[in-house]
Design an enzyme around this catalytic site. Sequence first.
Site, PDB file in Angstrom:
ATOM      1  N   LYS A 102       0.659  -1.358   0.060  1.00  0.00           N
ATOM      2  CA  LYS A 102       0.174   0.367   0.261  1.00  0.00           C
ATOM      3  C   LYS A 102       0.786   0.955  -0.097  1.00  0.00           C
ATOM      4  O   LYS A 102       2.383   1.155   0.744  1.00  0.00           O
ATOM      5  CB  LYS A 102      -0.964  -0.149   1.616  1.00  0.00           C
ATOM      6  CG  LYS A 102      -2.566   1.069   0.961  1.00  0.00           C
ATOM      7  CD  LYS A 102      -2.592  -0.241   0.446  1.00  0.00           C
ATOM      8  CE  LYS A 102      -4.658   0.492   0.085  1.00  0.00           C
ATOM      9  NZ  LYS A 102      -5.350  -0.366   0.003  1.00  0.00           N
TER      10      LYS A 102
HETATM   11  N1  GLU Z   1      -6.908  -0.164  -3.078  1.00  0.00           N
HETATM   12  C1  GLU Z   1      -7.602  -1.194  -3.476  1.00  0.00           C
HETATM   13  C2  GLU Z   1      -8.274  -2.152  -1.995  1.00  0.00           C
HETATM   14  O1  GLU Z   1      -7.724  -1.270  -1.326  1.00  0.00           O
HETATM   15  C3  GLU Z   1      -7.365  -2.326  -4.861  1.00  0.00           C
HETATM   16  C4  GLU Z   1      -6.656  -2.467  -5.004  1.00  0.00           C
HETATM   17  C5  GLU Z   1      -5.337  -3.338  -6.098  1.00  0.00           C
HETATM   18  O2  GLU Z   1      -5.967  -3.242  -7.058  1.00  0.00           O
HETATM   19  O3  GLU Z   1      -4.429  -3.340  -6.152  1.00  0.00           O
HETATM   20  O4  GLU Z   1      -8.282  -3.272  -2.051  1.00  0.00           O
END
Ligand code: GLU
Length: 427
Positions: free
Chosen positions: A116
């Site tokens: 993240k």
């Molecule tokens: N931000 C989204 C999540 O928390 C998607 C992450 C992604 O598609 O890599 O799952």
Amino acid sequence: MATALSMPTKVDTVPDAYGTALAQYDRAVSHLDIPNDIIEYMRYPRREFTVNFPVRRDNGEVEMFTGYRVHHSTVLGPSKGGLRYSLHVDINEVRALAMWMTWKCSLMNLPFGGAKGGVIVDPSTLSLGELERLTRRYASELIPIISPQSDIPAPDMGTTPQMMAWMMDTYSMTMGYSVPAIVTGKPIHIGGSQGRTVATGRGVIICMMEALKRHGISNAENTRVIVQGFGNVGSNAALYAQEMGFKVVGVSDVAGGIYNPDGLDVEAVYAYSRETGSVCDYPNAENVTNTELLVLPCDVLIPAAMEGQLTAKNADDIHARFIVEGANGPTTPEADDILNDRGVVIVPDILANAGGVVVSYFEWVQDLQSFFWEEEEIFRQLQRVMIRGYDVTVRTAEEYGVDLRTAAQLAAIKRVADAIKTRGFYP
Ligand code: GLU
């Protein structure tokens, strides 16, 4: 002469997400028979990257911003996860979200680890040009630790497909050729996937319908749904719930919420919020606060805003019999205990909101192969993967006699642990 301004500082108003993530982890591993060294290994983020970088504002002044990218695990494949622009971002929040991405990808059987990122910034205070400069500079700062083979960012709270396009362009300009697979959640005409924008919200509703079905509830029009958060996840969940015939009685955004026990016309609310910037003061409903919204009468509550919304303070007052977590980490461990004791069914975040990363996986595969799928195929595969994840979770819950969150985490952690065991410790 341009001068440096003070950096935006983090706003501290929500319960500690990393504390929640670690407490959930400890709870889940207590049911598993895996060696302590592997348990200890998975508790830590593999690597953490902090960047401080300048952005020129429209008035010519230069402001410094802080961003992060955490790779929690790369055991199952390249790390995957979104980038968040918010004043709530800090290293601990990013660590928690990265860890949840590891479990989410593992549970959904994707060949990804978890990551993240985030920048401490309120994107609504920046012009489009400033957002572009910030995004491009942040992307270029991340180049040492991202690539289609090692770490693939995506949108999250406060970031958009347009920002992913700037990220992809910045990376591609640096490499000297187009690299669409560097990010997912891009606009379709530059290598994005059909269905990616609505995927998370759609996946939330697929899980909601599966939960209702498994509890013998088949009457959609009498099932009242409340959605907290009207960003990409919340709005698409509410729209799809309405499309599937459910009665959406309440929605909210950062400014506040609206409630109508007879049901809202979600499409009209969506158009209204696009026009006015918020759902508040929508004509055919009563204004409520975000705190009130969570405890209003309904059958299904979908927290799709941010972490730490359902806590020991409000868990006793929640009316819903089903909670389907569109957000990451919306329920604290204390609230989990209270809600579980009350018999509330909680479909946990790493399952309920996995639709986004599932279609991100499809996008990455399509980009790597330069071969693109029809929307129908995307939705068919999304449905298949979500139901498989739901099934694994329920079977694990039955096997270990635990709630769905612990079960989802157990199944996910076990897959990562097995991979660590088989790969062995280096050197
Ligand atoms: N931000 C989204 C999540 O928390 C998607 C992450 C992604 O598609 O890599 O799952």
